[in-house]
Design a protein around this motif. Structure first.
Motif, PDB file in Angstrom:
ATOM      1  N   TYR A   1       0.873  -1.174   0.000  1.00  0.00           N
ATOM      2  CA  TYR A   1       0.000   0.000   0.000  1.00  0.00           C
ATOM      3  C   TYR A   1       0.908   1.221   0.000  1.00  0.00           C
ATOM      4  N   GLY A   2       1.193   1.744  -1.183  1.00  0.00           N
ATOM      5  CA  GLY A   2       2.034   2.927  -1.320  1.00  0.00           C
ATOM      6  C   GLY A   2       3.516   2.633  -1.347  1.00  0.00           C
ATOM      7  N   THR A   3       3.881   1.390  -1.111  1.00  0.00           N
ATOM      8  CA  THR A   3       5.283   0.979  -1.105  1.00  0.00           C
ATOM      9  C   THR A   3       5.359  -0.515  -1.387  1.00  0.00           C
ATOM     10  N   ALA A   4       6.552  -1.013  -1.643  1.00  0.00           N
ATOM     11  CA  ALA A   4       6.712  -2.448  -1.842  1.00  0.00           C
ATOM     12  C   ALA A   4       6.230  -3.195  -0.602  1.00  0.00           C
TER      13      ALA A   4
ATOM     14  N   GLN B   1       1.828 -11.195   3.547  1.00  0.00           N
ATOM     15  CA  GLN B   1       1.248 -12.439   3.041  1.00  0.00           C
ATOM     16  C   GLN B   1       0.690 -12.220   1.657  1.00  0.00           C
ATOM     17  N   PRO B   2       0.709 -13.144   0.721  1.00  0.00           N
ATOM     18  CA  PRO B   2       1.197 -14.501   0.917  1.00  0.00           C
ATOM     19  C   PRO B   2       2.650 -14.711   0.480  1.00  0.00           C
ATOM     20  N   THR B   3       3.270 -13.745  -0.183  1.00  0.00           N
ATOM     21  CA  THR B   3       4.598 -13.983  -0.792  1.00  0.00           C
ATOM     22  C   THR B   3       5.662 -12.988  -0.364  1.00  0.00           C
ATOM     23  N   GLY B   4       5.393 -12.178   0.643  1.00  0.00           N
ATOM     24  CA  GLY B   4       6.383 -11.200   1.096  1.00  0.00           C
ATOM     25  C   GLY B   4       6.727 -10.214  -0.007  1.00  0.00           C
ATOM     26  N   ASN B   5       8.005  -9.858  -0.097  1.00  0.00           N
ATOM     27  CA  ASN B   5       8.420  -8.920  -1.134  1.00  0.00           C
ATOM     28  C   ASN B   5       9.096  -9.636  -2.307  1.00  0.00           C
ATOM     29  N   ALA B   6       8.792 -10.932  -2.450  1.00  0.00           N
ATOM     30  CA  ALA B   6       9.309 -11.683  -3.592  1.00  0.00           C
ATOM     31  C   ALA B   6       8.603 -11.217  -4.867  1.00  0.00           C
TER      32      ALA B   6
ATOM     33  N   PRO C   1       7.065 -11.623  -8.548  1.00  0.00           N
ATOM     34  CA  PRO C   1       6.310 -10.402  -8.801  1.00  0.00           C
ATOM     35  C   PRO C   1       5.384 -10.037  -7.637  1.00  0.00           C
ATOM     36  N   TYR C   2       5.090  -8.765  -7.537  1.00  0.00           N
ATOM     37  CA  TYR C   2       4.135  -8.256  -6.572  1.00  0.00           C
ATOM     38  C   TYR C   2       3.508  -7.001  -7.157  1.00  0.00           C
ATOM     39  N   SER C   3       2.543  -6.446  -6.449  1.00  0.00           N
ATOM     40  CA  SER C   3       1.875  -5.215  -6.866  1.00  0.00           C
ATOM     41  C   SER C   3       2.009  -4.164  -5.781  1.00  0.00           C
TER      42      SER C   3
END
Length: 147
Positions: free
Chosen positions: A26-29, A35-40, A42-44
């Motif tokens: 939310y506004g940052t990495a 959850q569920p994948t941490g900062n691995a 791909p992410y949004s």
């Protein structure tokens, strides 16, 4: 009535995590413990871009209180990975149940109802260093008339 952008954003964040099975910041990495994948990758990352509010019958719908503009940036280590994550995000926002017209993934902000969704703009893929970004902007029409 005014609409809490934070409540809407939190509901969208929860929907994106559930629908894509990837973390969403939310506004940052997202944090490493998210959850569920941490900062691995791909992410949004979800950003609030403001809203247009109105009392009365705005936007052609008497129940609408606001149009909330949100940006989702899909992050990947390749252009293909960022694009695939963006496809999942688009499907999460706009996918419908066949034959019913209902959205596949509910967005349920506390105290409000989302009564409309649209993809406003896609900026597509860009790269900074070795990280690829795919930017999409969505508009949610929100009502305080829940029930």
């Amino acid at each position: 009535m005014t609409v809490s952008g934070r409540q809407v954003a939190l509901a969208v964040q929860a929907m994106l995590v559930a629908a894509t099975n990837r973390s969403c910041g939310y506004g940052t990495a997202p944090a490493g413990s998210a959850q569920p994948t941490g900062n691995a990758i791909p992410y949004s990352v979800l950003y609030e871009l403001g809203q247009s509010s109105w009392q009365g019958a705005p936007f052609g719908d008497a129940d609408a209180d606001a149009r909330v503009l949100l940006q989702v940036t899909s992050v990947g280590s390749t252009a293909e990975q960022a694009s695939l994550q963006a496809d999942k995000v688009r499907s999460a926002f706009l996918g419908r149940v066949a034959g019913s017209g209902l959205f596949q993934h509910a967005i349920a902000p506390v105290g409000y109802a989302v009564i409309g969704r649209e993809l406003e703009k896609e900026d597509g893929t860009s790269v900074v260093g070795a990280v690829y970004y795919y930017v999409q902007r969505f508009v949610l029409t929100v009502s305080s008339s829940v029930g």
